[in-house]
Design a protein around this motif. Structure first.
Motif, PDB file in Angstrom:
ATOM      1  N   PRO A 198       0.423  -1.393  -0.022  1.00 35.61           N
ATOM      2  CA  PRO A 198       0.007  -0.213   0.144  1.00 35.61           C
ATOM      3  C   PRO A 198       0.778   1.648  -0.144  1.00 35.61           C
ATOM      4  O   PRO A 198       0.661   2.444  -0.947  1.00 35.61           O
ATOM      5  CB  PRO A 198      -1.114   0.158   1.762  1.00 35.61           C
ATOM      6  CG  PRO A 198      -0.948  -1.665   1.992  1.00 35.61           C
ATOM      7  CD  PRO A 198       0.588  -1.964   1.137  1.00 35.61           C
ATOM      8  N   GLU A 199       1.834   1.348   1.152  1.00 38.66           N
ATOM      9  CA  GLU A 199       2.244   2.598   0.873  1.00 38.66           C
ATOM     10  C   GLU A 199       3.173   2.744  -0.736  1.00 38.66           C
ATOM     11  O   GLU A 199       3.309   4.199  -1.069  1.00 38.66           O
ATOM     12  CB  GLU A 199       3.341   1.998   1.461  1.00 38.66           C
ATOM     13  CG  GLU A 199       3.345   2.681   3.436  1.00 38.66           C
ATOM     14  CD  GLU A 199       3.680   1.450   4.028  1.00 38.66           C
ATOM     15  OE1 GLU A 199       2.674  -0.104   3.113  1.00 38.66           O
ATOM     16  OE2 GLU A 199       3.490   1.496   5.680  1.00 38.66           O
ATOM     17  N   ARG A 200       3.905   1.251  -1.132  1.00 38.25           N
ATOM     18  CA  ARG A 200       4.418   1.679  -2.603  1.00 38.25           C
ATOM     19  C   ARG A 200       3.535   2.244  -3.782  1.00 38.25           C
ATOM     20  O   ARG A 200       4.108   2.766  -4.626  1.00 38.25           O
ATOM     21  CB  ARG A 200       5.153   0.244  -3.081  1.00 38.25           C
ATOM     22  CG  ARG A 200       5.874  -0.203  -2.076  1.00 38.25           C
ATOM     23  CD  ARG A 200       6.544  -1.738  -2.602  1.00 38.25           C
ATOM     24  NE  ARG A 200       7.848  -1.853  -1.683  1.00 38.25           N
ATOM     25  CZ  ARG A 200       7.858  -3.070  -1.207  1.00 38.25           C
ATOM     26  NH1 ARG A 200       6.513  -3.770  -1.309  1.00 38.25           N
ATOM     27  NH2 ARG A 200       8.421  -3.620  -0.168  1.00 38.25           N
ATOM     28  N   ASN A 201       2.205   1.837  -3.651  1.00 42.17           N
ATOM     29  CA  ASN A 201       0.977   1.816  -4.143  1.00 42.17           C
ATOM     30  C   ASN A 201       1.200   3.471  -3.802  1.00 42.17           C
ATOM     31  O   ASN A 201       0.700   4.605  -5.197  1.00 42.17           O
ATOM     32  CB  ASN A 201      -0.273   1.714  -3.688  1.00 42.17           C
ATOM     33  CG  ASN A 201      -0.007   0.330  -5.012  1.00 42.17           C
ATOM     34  OD1 ASN A 201       0.336  -0.074  -5.609  1.00 42.17           O
ATOM     35  ND2 ASN A 201      -1.203  -0.776  -3.698  1.00 42.17           N
ATOM     36  N   HIS A 202       0.773   3.896  -2.865  1.00 43.43           N
ATOM     37  CA  HIS A 202       0.904   6.154  -2.778  1.00 43.43           C
ATOM     38  C   HIS A 202       1.948   6.437  -3.114  1.00 43.43           C
ATOM     39  O   HIS A 202       1.521   7.485  -3.827  1.00 43.43           O
ATOM     40  CB  HIS A 202       0.341   5.898  -1.253  1.00 43.43           C
ATOM     41  CG  HIS A 202      -0.513   5.310  -0.451  1.00 43.43           C
ATOM     42  ND1 HIS A 202      -1.057   4.653  -0.009  1.00 43.43           N
ATOM     43  CD2 HIS A 202      -1.604   6.093  -1.183  1.00 43.43           C
ATOM     44  CE1 HIS A 202      -2.245   4.354   0.157  1.00 43.43           C
ATOM     45  NE2 HIS A 202      -3.647   5.788  -0.121  1.00 43.43           N
ATOM     46  N   VAL A 203       3.068   5.795  -3.549  1.00 45.90           N
ATOM     47  CA  VAL A 203       4.363   6.755  -4.393  1.00 45.90           C
ATOM     48  C   VAL A 203       4.266   7.157  -5.504  1.00 45.90           C
ATOM     49  O   VAL A 203       4.205   7.638  -6.607  1.00 45.90           O
ATOM     50  CB  VAL A 203       5.494   5.945  -3.485  1.00 45.90           C
ATOM     51  CG1 VAL A 203       6.707   6.468  -4.469  1.00 45.90           C
ATOM     52  CG2 VAL A 203       5.879   6.038  -2.281  1.00 45.90           C
ATOM     53  N   MET A 204       3.948   5.541  -6.159  1.00 46.95           N
ATOM     54  CA  MET A 204       2.774   5.754  -7.110  1.00 46.95           C
ATOM     55  C   MET A 204       1.785   6.072  -8.030  1.00 46.95           C
ATOM     56  O   MET A 204       1.646   7.104  -8.970  1.00 46.95           O
ATOM     57  CB  MET A 204       2.875   3.772  -8.163  1.00 46.95           C
ATOM     58  CG  MET A 204       3.939   3.535  -7.900  1.00 46.95           C
ATOM     59  SD  MET A 204       5.343   3.434  -9.671  1.00 46.95           S
ATOM     60  CE  MET A 204       6.512   3.307  -8.460  1.00 46.95           C
ATOM     61  N   MET A 205       1.262   6.550  -7.234  1.00 47.01           N
ATOM     62  CA  MET A 205      -0.009   7.435  -6.591  1.00 47.01           C
ATOM     63  C   MET A 205      -0.008   9.248  -6.711  1.00 47.01           C
ATOM     64  O   MET A 205      -0.213   9.781  -7.594  1.00 47.01           O
ATOM     65  CB  MET A 205      -1.210   6.998  -5.822  1.00 47.01           C
ATOM     66  CG  MET A 205      -1.950   5.609  -6.249  1.00 47.01           C
ATOM     67  SD  MET A 205      -2.992   5.114  -4.845  1.00 47.01           S
ATOM     68  CE  MET A 205      -4.018   5.696  -4.488  1.00 47.01           C
ATOM     69  N   SER A 206       1.218   9.377  -6.107  1.00 41.37           N
ATOM     70  CA  SER A 206       1.688  10.653  -6.544  1.00 41.37           C
ATOM     71  C   SER A 206       2.535  11.639  -7.106  1.00 41.37           C
ATOM     72  O   SER A 206       2.273  10.600  -8.525  1.00 41.37           O
ATOM     73  CB  SER A 206       2.343  10.967  -4.709  1.00 41.37           C
ATOM     74  OG  SER A 206       3.572   9.430  -5.033  1.00 41.37           O
ATOM     75  N   PRO A 207       2.815  12.797  -7.109  1.00 42.56           N
ATOM     76  CA  PRO A 207       3.367  13.250  -8.909  1.00 42.56           C
ATOM     77  C   PRO A 207       4.405  13.071  -9.175  1.00 42.56           C
ATOM     78  O   PRO A 207       5.093  12.259  -7.825  1.00 42.56           O
ATOM     79  CB  PRO A 207       3.692  14.582  -7.792  1.00 42.56           C
ATOM     80  CG  PRO A 207       1.621  14.860  -7.311  1.00 42.56           C
ATOM     81  CD  PRO A 207       1.895  13.753  -5.934  1.00 42.56           C
ATOM     82  N   GLY A 208       5.010  12.355 -10.096  1.00 40.61           N
ATOM     83  CA  GLY A 208       6.164  11.808 -10.303  1.00 40.61           C
ATOM     84  C   GLY A 208       6.070  10.234 -10.943  1.00 40.61           C
ATOM     85  O   GLY A 208       6.450   9.851 -11.160  1.00 40.61           O
ATOM     86  N   GLY A 209       4.881   9.958 -10.082  1.00 46.18           N
ATOM     87  CA  GLY A 209       4.807   8.516 -10.098  1.00 46.18           C
ATOM     88  C   GLY A 209       4.364   7.451 -11.768  1.00 46.18           C
ATOM     89  O   GLY A 209       4.111   8.169 -12.540  1.00 46.18           O
ATOM     90  N   ILE A 210       3.501   6.898 -11.803  1.00 43.28           N
ATOM     91  CA  ILE A 210       3.278   6.258 -12.863  1.00 43.28           C
ATOM     92  C   ILE A 210       2.489   6.754 -13.451  1.00 43.28           C
ATOM     93  O   ILE A 210       2.463   6.200 -14.958  1.00 43.28           O
ATOM     94  CB  ILE A 210       1.977   4.261 -12.267  1.00 43.28           C
ATOM     95  CG1 ILE A 210       1.765   3.953 -13.294  1.00 43.28           C
ATOM     96  CG2 ILE A 210       0.477   4.761 -12.359  1.00 43.28           C
ATOM     97  CD1 ILE A 210       3.158   2.641 -13.905  1.00 43.28           C
ATOM     98  N   GLU A 211       1.784   8.053 -13.630  1.00 45.55           N
ATOM     99  CA  GLU A 211       0.448   8.763 -14.486  1.00 45.55           C
ATOM    100  C   GLU A 211       2.277   8.847 -15.647  1.00 45.55           C
ATOM    101  O   GLU A 211       1.372   9.731 -16.800  1.00 45.55           O
ATOM    102  CB  GLU A 211      -0.283   9.724 -13.911  1.00 45.55           C
ATOM    103  CG  GLU A 211      -1.186   9.208 -13.499  1.00 45.55           C
ATOM    104  CD  GLU A 211      -2.344  10.664 -13.084  1.00 45.55           C
ATOM    105  OE1 GLU A 211      -3.049  10.060 -12.768  1.00 45.55           O
ATOM    106  OE2 GLU A 211      -1.538  11.340 -13.117  1.00 45.55           O
ATOM    107  N   GLY A 212       3.196   9.156 -15.105  1.00 44.87           N
ATOM    108  CA  GLY A 212       3.866  10.110 -16.000  1.00 44.87           C
ATOM    109  C   GLY A 212       4.623   9.194 -17.376  1.00 44.87           C
ATOM    110  O   GLY A 212       5.478   9.989 -17.904  1.00 44.87           O
ATOM    111  N   CYS A 213       3.735   8.337 -17.115  1.00 39.90           N
ATOM    112  CA  CYS A 213       4.606   7.496 -17.854  1.00 39.90           C
ATOM    113  C   CYS A 213       3.764   7.447 -19.395  1.00 39.90           C
ATOM    114  O   CYS A 213       2.866   7.623 -18.698  1.00 39.90           O
ATOM    115  CB  CYS A 213       4.487   6.265 -17.714  1.00 39.90           C
ATOM    116  SG  CYS A 213       4.709   4.585 -19.089  1.00 39.90           S
ATOM    117  N   GLY A 214       4.207   7.517 -20.494  1.00 38.71           N
ATOM    118  CA  GLY A 214       3.169   8.307 -21.284  1.00 38.71           C
ATOM    119  C   GLY A 214       3.473   7.295 -22.886  1.00 38.71           C
ATOM    120  O   GLY A 214       2.994   6.665 -23.895  1.00 38.71           O
TER     121      GLY A 214
END
Ligand code: SF4
Ligand code: SF4
Ligand code: FES
Length: 260
Positions: A198-214
């Motif tokens: 869950p902690e890792r998921n929250h890092v991935m959900m935060s700015p700079g996380g998985i959403e940055g992948c194009g």
């Protein structure tokens, strides 16, 4: 076959880089590190002028530590496994070009500072918490298909080739990059380290996380270890989706677990 070739190195310090050529005897079984070693012993450029030896890093010499990573003929890869015989002749004028990575702060010549990658591994807690050193007997069983995925992910040497090739890694973005995403998956699949999922998921959900992948997919193409980075990105994408529902509706993380 010509008996010499030109090694053209983009060298210097931040803001003061230039190309410098060195003429070397051609030995096809040498690698790029041996060529740089040779220049260190005889630091004279193509014009015969004595110059400072080229600064570069190397360690394992067997594509395991990642320290010798650089752009060789424009491609991110390791100098220790780049053979002169396979590189000479690909470019015009019997020349091999070497340049430092561009996505990391330059230190000098071919050396860059890859500490961002190690800081990102800390951010995603890419480790297994050890609770004392008491022998608690055998750990939980891990299915062979999961072992296979984990083995492949574990071969990452933090070389930075994937970040160098990723268009989303640039001065305007704080994207964490594919290597840390793949290591997130590695530790989420560990029977003990998954507690931190869950902690890792929250890092991935935060700015700079998985959403940055194009989804440009360059990363997997250049990874010298052929790590399935796109699978890891997809899996982490699914995990954060479930995590966001879990955060809203308060159900557990079972739904996000891959078979263990
Ligand atoms: S898929 Fe493309 S954008 Fe995403 S991490 Fe890989 S190279 Fe970068
Ligand atoms: S994922 Fe591949 S390219 Fe990226 S740092 Fe790890 S070994 Fe290097
Ligand atoms: S010296 Fe370790 S990867 Fe090249």
């Amino acid at each position: 076959m010509r008996e010499t070739y030109i090694l053209k190195v983009y060298r210097g310090t931040p803001g003061r880089q230039h190309w410098e050529g060195f003429e070397l005897p051609r030995r096809d079984s040498d690698n790029v590190i041996s060529a740089l070693d040779e220049i260190r012993l005889h630091p004279f450029n193509k014009q015969g002028k004595a110059v400072a030896p080229i600064a570069y890093e190397s360690g394992c010499l067997e594509e395991v530590c990642g320290s010798c990573s650089m752009l060789i003929n424009g491609r991110p890869r390791q100098a220790c496994t780049a053979l002169i015989g396979k590189l000479v002749g690909i470019t015009e004028e019997n020349t091999i070009t070497l340049a430092p990575f561009t996505k990391f702060p330059l230190v000098r010549d071919l050396i860059v500072d890859r500490s961002k990658m190690f800081a990102d591994l800390k951010k995603v807690q890419a480790w297994v918490e050890v609770d004392q050193t008491i022998d608690r007997g055998p750990g939980p069983k891990v299915f062979p298909d999961i072992q296979e995925i984990r083995y492949s992910l574990s071969t990452c040497m933090t070389c930075g080739c994937c970040l160098e090739a990723c268009p989303q890694i640039n001065p305007r973005s704080n994207f964490i990059g594919p290597a840390a995403i793949s290591q997130t998956r590695l530790f989420n699949l560990h029977p003990v380290a998954k507690e931190k999922k869950p902690e890792r998921n929250h890092v991935m959900m935060s700015p700079g996380g998985i959403e940055g992948c194009g989804n440009a997919q360059n990363c997997e193409r250049v990874c010298p270890k052929e790590i399935p980075l796109l699978d890891a990105i997809s899996q982490i994408g699914r995990d954060v989706t479930v995590q966001s529902f879990s955060d809203i509706f308060g159900f557990g993380q079972k739904e996000t677990q891959e078979k263990e």
